[in-house]
Design a protein around this motif. Structure first.
Motif, PDB file in Angstrom:
ATOM      1  N   PRO A 286      -6.275  19.640  61.747  1.00 19.53           N
ATOM      2  CA  PRO A 286      -5.228  18.959  62.513  1.00 19.53           C
ATOM      3  C   PRO A 286      -3.832  19.501  62.186  1.00 19.53           C
ATOM      4  O   PRO A 286      -2.974  19.571  63.062  1.00 19.53           O
ATOM      5  N   TYR A 287      -3.610  19.899  60.919  1.00 17.33           N
ATOM      6  CA  TYR A 287      -2.312  20.492  60.563  1.00 17.33           C
ATOM      7  C   TYR A 287      -2.060  21.756  61.376  1.00 17.33           C
ATOM      8  O   TYR A 287      -1.006  21.904  62.009  1.00 17.33           O
ATOM      9  N   GLY A 288      -3.017  22.689  61.362  1.00 21.73           N
ATOM     10  CA  GLY A 288      -2.844  23.922  62.122  1.00 21.73           C
ATOM     11  C   GLY A 288      -2.692  23.660  63.606  1.00 21.73           C
ATOM     12  O   GLY A 288      -1.878  24.296  64.293  1.00 21.73           O
ATOM     13  N   GLU A 289      -3.465  22.712  64.122  1.00 22.30           N
ATOM     14  CA  GLU A 289      -3.359  22.346  65.539  1.00 22.30           C
ATOM     15  C   GLU A 289      -1.975  21.781  65.846  1.00 22.30           C
ATOM     16  O   GLU A 289      -1.362  22.122  66.869  1.00 22.30           O
ATOM     17  N   SER A 290      -1.462  20.945  64.950  1.00 19.50           N
ATOM     18  CA  SER A 290      -0.154  20.318  65.194  1.00 19.50           C
ATOM     19  C   SER A 290       0.956  21.357  65.213  1.00 19.50           C
ATOM     20  O   SER A 290       1.930  21.221  65.957  1.00 19.50           O
TER      21      SER A 290
ATOM     22  N   LYS B 103       2.503  18.640  55.638  1.00 16.17           N
ATOM     23  CA  LYS B 103       2.118  20.034  55.485  1.00 16.17           C
ATOM     24  C   LYS B 103       0.793  20.262  54.765  1.00 16.17           C
ATOM     25  O   LYS B 103       0.475  21.398  54.410  1.00 16.17           O
ATOM     26  N   TYR B 104       0.010  19.240  54.535  1.00 20.30           N
ATOM     27  CA  TYR B 104      -1.207  19.417  53.739  1.00 20.30           C
ATOM     28  C   TYR B 104      -2.417  19.579  54.660  1.00 20.30           C
ATOM     29  O   TYR B 104      -2.954  18.606  55.194  1.00 20.30           O
ATOM     30  N   ALA B 105      -2.850  20.832  54.838  1.00 27.05           N
ATOM     31  CA  ALA B 105      -3.908  21.127  55.806  1.00 27.05           C
ATOM     32  C   ALA B 105      -5.203  20.387  55.468  1.00 27.05           C
ATOM     33  O   ALA B 105      -5.834  19.797  56.340  1.00 27.05           O
ATOM     34  N   GLY B 106      -5.594  20.418  54.200  1.00 24.79           N
ATOM     35  CA  GLY B 106      -6.837  19.761  53.803  1.00 24.79           C
ATOM     36  C   GLY B 106      -6.804  18.269  54.044  1.00 24.79           C
ATOM     37  O   GLY B 106      -7.750  17.684  54.593  1.00 24.79           O
TER      38      GLY B 106
ATOM     39  N   SER C 244       4.210  20.644  45.371  1.00 26.15           N
ATOM     40  CA  SER C 244       2.997  20.336  46.125  1.00 26.15           C
ATOM     41  C   SER C 244       1.798  20.193  45.197  1.00 26.15           C
ATOM     42  O   SER C 244       1.588  21.018  44.309  1.00 26.15           O
ATOM     43  N   PRO C 245       0.983  19.158  45.418  1.00 26.24           N
ATOM     44  CA  PRO C 245      -0.230  18.994  44.602  1.00 26.24           C
ATOM     45  C   PRO C 245      -1.377  19.871  45.073  1.00 26.24           C
ATOM     46  O   PRO C 245      -2.474  19.789  44.519  1.00 26.24           O
ATOM     47  N   HIS C 246      -1.141  20.715  46.082  1.00 25.30           N
ATOM     48  CA  HIS C 246      -2.233  21.484  46.680  1.00 25.30           C
ATOM     49  C   HIS C 246      -2.047  22.996  46.598  1.00 25.30           C
ATOM     50  O   HIS C 246      -2.971  23.738  46.932  1.00 25.30           O
ATOM     51  N   ASN C 247      -0.878  23.479  46.190  1.00 28.46           N
ATOM     52  CA  ASN C 247      -0.611  24.917  46.201  1.00 28.46           C
ATOM     53  C   ASN C 247      -1.026  25.587  44.898  1.00 28.46           C
ATOM     54  O   ASN C 247      -0.900  25.005  43.815  1.00 28.46           O
TER      55      ASN C 247
END
Length: 326
Positions: free
Chosen positions: A141-145, A78-81, A189-192
């Motif tokens: 790639p996350y959004g595309e997937s 789930k990590y878009a970046g 999450s380390p990104h939120n």
């Protein structure tokens, strides 16, 4: 009595969906490989299959063993970046994993699926209020997937439409999921933004705002934040509707309709935690739109979608869970 398999059910959002099923008297079965989930998030007495969606035979066996009525599919990378740096891993987890799940469902005769999609399918929308008809233009790639996942469901539904077991599906798109429905369930999450700010405050660091000169009321980015427990209720409402044969739209936005600025979040953080701070102000990050907010009207009509929690509730429950986890 119906049984729903929840992929990613030991994760932050998945564990809240599991609890929402339990609260409504529906038996969930958790499937999770624990790559980012937590075994302790699975309630006592709830069946737990530790498996990856890449292990199709094990998924099929779980569906058959528990006579699953349907699947809520939340498992994924789930990590878009990070997906920009690891596109192949992202596609394997999110696309190949979904293909395997749909194959297992077809083999086991399981015909209902609620898919956890993402507002990342919209990329940077050129509208103040995103609706389900807003053009999809994923930028990672996350959004595309996630968009491919939606296509897979639609294609499989068309392919099975005239069979004795047609696939019934809907996909739920959402932006920033925050808060907690129980002190034992927290966002790791380390990104939120919420966990990043709370971790900084606990460690005595000053949180940062990236960009204060946006064309918004207070100059900081405006984003769509929704409480995880509200989100979970609508996943279960979607599952119930599919099970009952109710006609659903192929996609729904679970959106707040108005959004919250980063500065408003910082102010709420200081108020709720009692830790007084003035956030550091840094330049804009490249690619951050001024405002992204989605309408939740369609989901409110069909999926019992409501913003039951205020911003103070969102921060307060996140803070309680953060304190309980340390």
């Amino acid at each position: 009595m119906s049984t729903w398999l929840v992929t990613g059910g030991a994760g932050y959002i998945g564990s809240h969906v599991v609890q929402a099923f339990i609260d409504q008297g529906i038996t969930p079965v958790v499937v999770d490989d624990l790559s980012s989930g937590h075994a302790e998030f699975v309630p006592e007495g709830i069946p737990f299959v530790q498996a990856s969606l890449l292990e199709g035979a094990r998924i099929e066996a779980a569906l058959r063993e528990h006579g699953a009525t349907g699947v809520v599919h939340l498992a994924g990378f789930k990590y878009a970046g990070v997906s920009v740096e690891r596109p192949l891993h992202t596609y394997t987890q999110n696309v190949t994993g979904t293909v395997n799940l749909l194959e297992a469902m077809a083999a086991a005769g399981t015909t209902n699926i609620v898919f956890s999609s993402s507002a990342a399918v919209y990329g940077t929308p050129d509208t103040d209020l995103v609706t389900e008809t807003t053009a999809t233009a994923p930028e990672s790639p996350y959004g595309e997937s996630k968009l491919i996942g939606e296509w897979l469901l639609a294609d499989q539904a068309r392919a099975t439409a005239s069979s004795g077991a047609p696939l019934r599906h809907t996909s739920l798109r959402y932006f920033n999921v925050v808060g907690s429905g129980s002190p034992r369930l927290y966002d790791s999450s380390p990104h939120n933004l919420f966990p990043l700010v709370l971790d900084a405050l606990v460690a005595g660091r000053t949180p940062r705002i990236n960009g204060t000169d946006y064309p918004t009321p207070d100059g900081t980015c405006v984003r769509d934040y929704v409480h995880v427990a509200d989100l979970a209720v609508s996943h279960v409402a979607a599952a119930r509707a599919l099970e009952q044969g109710t006609s659903l739209e192929p996609v729904y936005n679970l959106g707040s309709g108005d959004g919250v600025s980063v500065r408003e979040i910082m102010q709420a953080m200081a108020q709720v935690t009692g830790i007084d701070f003035t956030p550091e102000e840094a330049p804009r990050r490249p690619g951050d739109p001024a405002r992204i907010v989605a309408s939740g009207e369609r989901a409110a009509r069909d999926l019992d979608w409501q913003m039951r929690h205020t911003l103070t509730d969102m921060v307060g429950t996140a803070w309680q869970a953060r304190q309980a986890s340390s």
